[in-house]
Design a protein around this motif. Structure first.
Motif, PDB file in Angstrom:
ATOM      1  N   ASP A   1       0.815  -1.210   0.000  1.00 13.62           N
ATOM      2  CA  ASP A   1       0.000   0.000   0.000  1.00 13.62           C
ATOM      3  C   ASP A   1       0.851   1.264   0.000  1.00 13.62           C
ATOM      4  N   SER A   2       2.148   1.139   0.246  1.00 12.65           N
ATOM      5  CA  SER A   2       3.032   2.301   0.181  1.00 12.65           C
ATOM      6  C   SER A   2       2.989   2.951  -1.194  1.00 12.65           C
ATOM      7  N   SER A   3       2.694   2.139  -2.204  1.00  9.39           N
ATOM      8  CA  SER A   3       2.568   2.668  -3.574  1.00  9.39           C
ATOM      9  C   SER A   3       1.448   3.697  -3.654  1.00  9.39           C
ATOM     10  N   ASN A   4       0.306   3.395  -3.023  1.00 13.75           N
ATOM     11  CA  ASN A   4      -0.824   4.332  -3.029  1.00 13.75           C
ATOM     12  C   ASN A   4      -0.511   5.590  -2.225  1.00 13.75           C
ATOM     13  N   ILE A   5       0.232   5.437  -1.135  1.00 11.85           N
ATOM     14  CA  ILE A   5       0.602   6.605  -0.329  1.00 11.85           C
ATOM     15  C   ILE A   5       1.487   7.541  -1.143  1.00 11.85           C
ATOM     16  N   ILE A   6       2.425   6.973  -1.897  1.00 13.10           N
ATOM     17  CA  ILE A   6       3.315   7.790  -2.736  1.00 13.10           C
ATOM     18  C   ILE A   6       2.515   8.565  -3.768  1.00 13.10           C
TER      19      ILE A   6
ATOM     20  N   GLU B   1       6.119   2.539   4.360  1.00 13.35           N
ATOM     21  CA  GLU B   1       7.230   1.727   4.849  1.00 13.35           C
ATOM     22  C   GLU B   1       8.556   2.490   4.717  1.00 13.35           C
ATOM     23  N   TYR B   2       9.474   2.166   5.603  1.00 17.48           N
ATOM     24  CA  TYR B   2      10.759   2.873   5.643  1.00 17.48           C
ATOM     25  C   TYR B   2      11.476   2.785   4.297  1.00 17.48           C
ATOM     26  N   GLU B   3      11.625   1.575   3.750  1.00 21.88           N
ATOM     27  CA  GLU B   3      12.359   1.405   2.499  1.00 21.88           C
ATOM     28  C   GLU B   3      11.685   2.151   1.357  1.00 21.88           C
ATOM     29  N   ALA B   4      10.348   2.098   1.326  1.00 16.69           N
ATOM     30  CA  ALA B   4       9.607   2.791   0.269  1.00 16.69           C
ATOM     31  C   ALA B   4       9.778   4.298   0.388  1.00 16.69           C
ATOM     32  N   PHE B   5       9.726   4.800   1.623  1.00 17.13           N
ATOM     33  CA  PHE B   5       9.864   6.233   1.851  1.00 17.13           C
ATOM     34  C   PHE B   5      11.233   6.735   1.420  1.00 17.13           C
ATOM     35  N   MET B   6      12.287   6.045   1.835  1.00 18.39           N
ATOM     36  CA  MET B   6      13.639   6.497   1.515  1.00 18.39           C
ATOM     37  C   MET B   6      13.909   6.432   0.015  1.00 18.39           C
TER      38      MET B   6
ATOM     39  N   PHE C   1      11.611   6.702  -2.335  1.00 24.61           N
ATOM     40  CA  PHE C   1      10.821   7.783  -2.929  1.00 24.61           C
ATOM     41  C   PHE C   1      11.531   9.120  -2.784  1.00 24.61           C
ATOM     42  N   VAL C   2      12.088   9.378  -1.604  1.00 26.34           N
ATOM     43  CA  VAL C   2      12.807  10.640  -1.375  1.00 26.34           C
ATOM     44  C   VAL C   2      14.004  10.745  -2.312  1.00 26.34           C
ATOM     45  N   GLU C   3      14.728   9.652  -2.499  1.00 27.52           N
ATOM     46  CA  GLU C   3      15.884   9.665  -3.410  1.00 27.52           C
ATOM     47  C   GLU C   3      15.454   9.970  -4.840  1.00 27.52           C
ATOM     48  N   ARG C   4      14.378   9.322  -5.287  1.00 28.83           N
ATOM     49  CA  ARG C   4      13.878   9.561  -6.652  1.00 28.83           C
ATOM     50  C   ARG C   4      13.364  10.993  -6.800  1.00 28.83           C
ATOM     51  N   LEU C   5      12.719  11.487  -5.753  1.00 24.99           N
ATOM     52  CA  LEU C   5      12.199  12.855  -5.772  1.00 24.99           C
ATOM     53  C   LEU C   5      13.345  13.857  -5.850  1.00 24.99           C
ATOM     54  N   ALA C   6      14.412  13.600  -5.121  1.00 23.64           N
ATOM     55  CA  ALA C   6      15.580  14.481  -5.155  1.00 23.64           C
ATOM     56  C   ALA C   6      16.259  14.447  -6.517  1.00 23.64           C
ATOM     57  N   GLU C   7      16.268  13.283  -7.169  1.00 28.06           N
ATOM     58  CA  GLU C   7      16.844  13.172  -8.510  1.00 28.06           C
ATOM     59  C   GLU C   7      16.029  13.985  -9.510  1.00 28.06           C
ATOM     60  N   TYR C   8      14.697  13.991  -9.316  1.00 29.12           N
ATOM     61  CA  TYR C   8      13.835  14.745 -10.222  1.00 29.12           C
ATOM     62  C   TYR C   8      13.983  16.247  -9.979  1.00 29.12           C
ATOM     63  N   GLU C   9      13.828  16.676  -8.733  1.00 28.18           N
ATOM     64  CA  GLU C   9      13.990  18.099  -8.409  1.00 28.18           C
ATOM     65  C   GLU C   9      14.412  18.234  -6.947  1.00 28.18           C
TER      66      GLU C   9
ATOM     67  N   ILE D   1       9.953   9.124  11.302  1.00 22.30           N
ATOM     68  CA  ILE D   1       9.967   9.878  10.045  1.00 22.30           C
ATOM     69  C   ILE D   1      10.817  11.137  10.201  1.00 22.30           C
ATOM     70  N   ILE D   2      10.638  11.836  11.318  1.00 20.80           N
ATOM     71  CA  ILE D   2      11.398  13.073  11.535  1.00 20.80           C
ATOM     72  C   ILE D   2      12.895  12.787  11.521  1.00 20.80           C
ATOM     73  N   PHE D   3      13.304  11.723  12.221  1.00 20.10           N
ATOM     74  CA  PHE D   3      14.735  11.395  12.271  1.00 20.10           C
ATOM     75  C   PHE D   3      15.284  11.109  10.870  1.00 20.10           C
ATOM     76  N   ASN D   4      14.556  10.322  10.084  1.00 21.78           N
ATOM     77  CA  ASN D   4      15.024   9.995   8.733  1.00 21.78           C
ATOM     78  C   ASN D   4      15.112  11.242   7.852  1.00 21.78           C
ATOM     79  N   CYS D   5      14.166  12.156   8.021  1.00 18.16           N
ATOM     80  CA  CYS D   5      14.182  13.397   7.238  1.00 18.16           C
ATOM     81  C   CYS D   5      15.358  14.279   7.630  1.00 18.16           C
ATOM     82  N   VAL D   6      15.571  14.424   8.947  1.00 13.52           N
ATOM     83  CA  VAL D   6      16.689  15.244   9.422  1.00 13.52           C
ATOM     84  C   VAL D   6      18.011  14.671   8.935  1.00 13.52           C
ATOM     85  N   LYS D   7      18.170  13.368   9.061  1.00 14.49           N
ATOM     86  CA  LYS D   7      19.415  12.710   8.643  1.00 14.49           C
ATOM     87  C   LYS D   7      19.638  12.886   7.146  1.00 14.49           C
ATOM     88  N   TYR D   8      18.569  12.754   6.348  1.00 11.43           N
ATOM     89  CA  TYR D   8      18.715  12.881   4.894  1.00 11.43           C
ATOM     90  C   TYR D   8      19.102  14.307   4.502  1.00 11.43           C
ATOM     91  N   ILE D   9      18.461  15.287   5.134  1.00 13.03           N
ATOM     92  CA  ILE D   9      18.778  16.684   4.816  1.00 13.03           C
ATOM     93  C   ILE D   9      20.225  17.004   5.176  1.00 13.03           C
TER      94      ILE D   9
END
Length: 417
Positions: A212-217, A240-245, A247-255, A275-283
């Motif tokens: 269902d992570s596909s629908n969330i994206i 899901e964690y793997e799906a989120f990370m 997606f963020v990588e693909r989104l960053a590649e796009y813009e 989620i907050i920790f993963n976002c902070v770490k990625y930024i």
């Protein structure tokens, strides 16, 4: 593709090196780009300068060479079509130059009368010579192709600029802005941007088709397409964690900027610490951010998150400050009184507690252990032994750095031998 560019290429702006022969020079460059050998035939009776194209078709056994007489007719300023009188005796000219074919290049179109004449001469329809016409639409087809862009830029700079605008949605819309009412333009602009962006954003099925992570994206993408970062953040929990990370990588590649704004909104508006920790770490790992933003996003972490990202930095500062500037802190007078010569062998931070009551400063405090070497007397008569002293400390971290405020000996240490 061709219809899109029809109103963009404007041959009236033709520029070249030789005045009056700009169009001939343009046709010459197009031919060279197509791999044809080009030469001048000499000036004709109409004072125009004809061209000769030589085409070589390579075969497995031999090469087939064709010679084309080329006439160029630039009527872009008047818009008139090319008629029989404009081209003269085609057959005689072809024979004179011992050519196999005739190519007419024009910035407008060929009249119906001349077209019938050319068709009658065409060898494919029972005539004596090969016939080819490069009219306005044919030339636009060439000049709008990527491999011809340098030629367009040289001879038709304004048209080149307009073609370049078509490569982006905003650019294409800007061409027609003056022709539309402001309200209509804004609505069309919004619709097109949303449609294009949704198609280009990394879809759920492409990123994570397993759950269902596909629908969330896909839900996230719908909000990102209209710039609604708040709702994009609100539909993110549950992914899901793997799906989120991924997606963020693909989104960053796009813009990159789109991914950054989305992550920043997640940090500011959600409460889910994973989620907050993963976002902070990625930024922190992937973006260049200001010290102010760095402190702000770290302030949203709970103690566990802060500990994972900040403990090493803070312990390093504590060790440096105490080792290099021990006299600046209250503990020093106490440890100095313990022996004739007291040295600090090691600083060990037992624990760090964090406190964030603002987005501009992170306070910390805790306990540390000072491993000391105590020596009484001097020289060979000195008596040395080790001792550990517990201290309480506090400090803070802001956009300018990490600061150690106080280091005081734990009161329970007084009186110990």
């Amino acid at each position: 593709m061709l219809l899109k560019y029809m109103s963009v290429i404007d041959f009236t702006e033709l520029k070249g090196y030789v005045k009056g022969e700009h169009f001939e020079a343009l046709i010459r460059e197009i031919a060279k780009q197509l791999g044809l050998s080009v030469s001048w035939s000499g000036r004709g009776a109409d004072e125009g300068k004809d061209l000769i194209f030589t085409e070589i078709r390579k075969g497995a056994i031999s090469n087939n060479v064709s010679k084309w007489l080329v006439q160029c007719k630039d009527f872009s300023k008047t818009g008139k079509s090319v008629n029989e009188n404009d081209v003269g005796a085609i057959t005689d000219k072809v024979k004179q130059h011992k050519a196999d074919g005739y190519l007419l290049a024009t910035t407008t179109v060929v009249s119906s009368g001349l077209m019938k004449k050319l068709e009658a001469l065409d060898i494919s329809k029972g005539g004596e010579i090969f016939i080819k016409v490069w009219d306005y639409s044919e030339l636009v087809g060439y000049l709008s192709r990527e491999e011809f862009k340098d030629i367009t830029k040289q001879y038709l700079p304004e048209s080149y600029r307009n073609l370049s605008l078509y490569d982006s949605v905003d650019g294409a819309l800007s061409i027609f802005r003056k022709k539309l009412p402001e309200d209509s333009y804004n609505k069309i602009q919004q619709i097109i941007r949303e449609t294009v962006l949704i198609k280009e954003l990394p879809s759920g099925n492409a990123v994570w088709p397993y759950s269902d992570s596909s629908n969330i994206i896909d839900k996230i993408n719908k909000y990102l397409a209209i710039g609604d970062f708040s709702n994009a953040a609100n539909v993110t929990p549950g992914i899901e964690y793997e799906a989120f990370m991924l997606f963020v990588e693909r989104l960053a590649e796009y813009e990159n900027s789109l991914a950054y704004e989305y992550l920043l909104t997640l940090i500011r508006e959600l409460t889910e610490q994973d989620i907050i920790f993963n976002c902070v770490k990625y930024i922190i790992d992937n973006f260049e951010i200001s010290p102010d933003v760095n402190i702000e996003i770290l302030s949203h972490l709970d103690d566990e998150g802060k500990s994972m990202l900040l403990d090493d930095q803070i312990m390093s500062v504590i060790d440096e400050k105490i080792t290099m500037n021990s006299c600046d802190y209250n503990f020093y007078s106490y440890i100095d009184s313990l022996s004739t010569n007291t040295t600090i062998d090691e600083v060990y931070v037992d624990y760090i507690n964090y406190e964030s009551d603002s987005l501009e400063e992170i306070k910390f405090k805790g306990q540390l252990s000072l491993h000391l070497e105590l020596c009484h007397g001097s020289g060979s008569d000195s008596d040395c032994f080790s001792r550990t002293v517990k201290c309480n400390y506090n400090g803070f971290m802001d956009a300018n750095g990490i600061y150690l405020n106080e280091v005081e000996v734990d009161e329970s240490e007084f009186g110990k031998v």
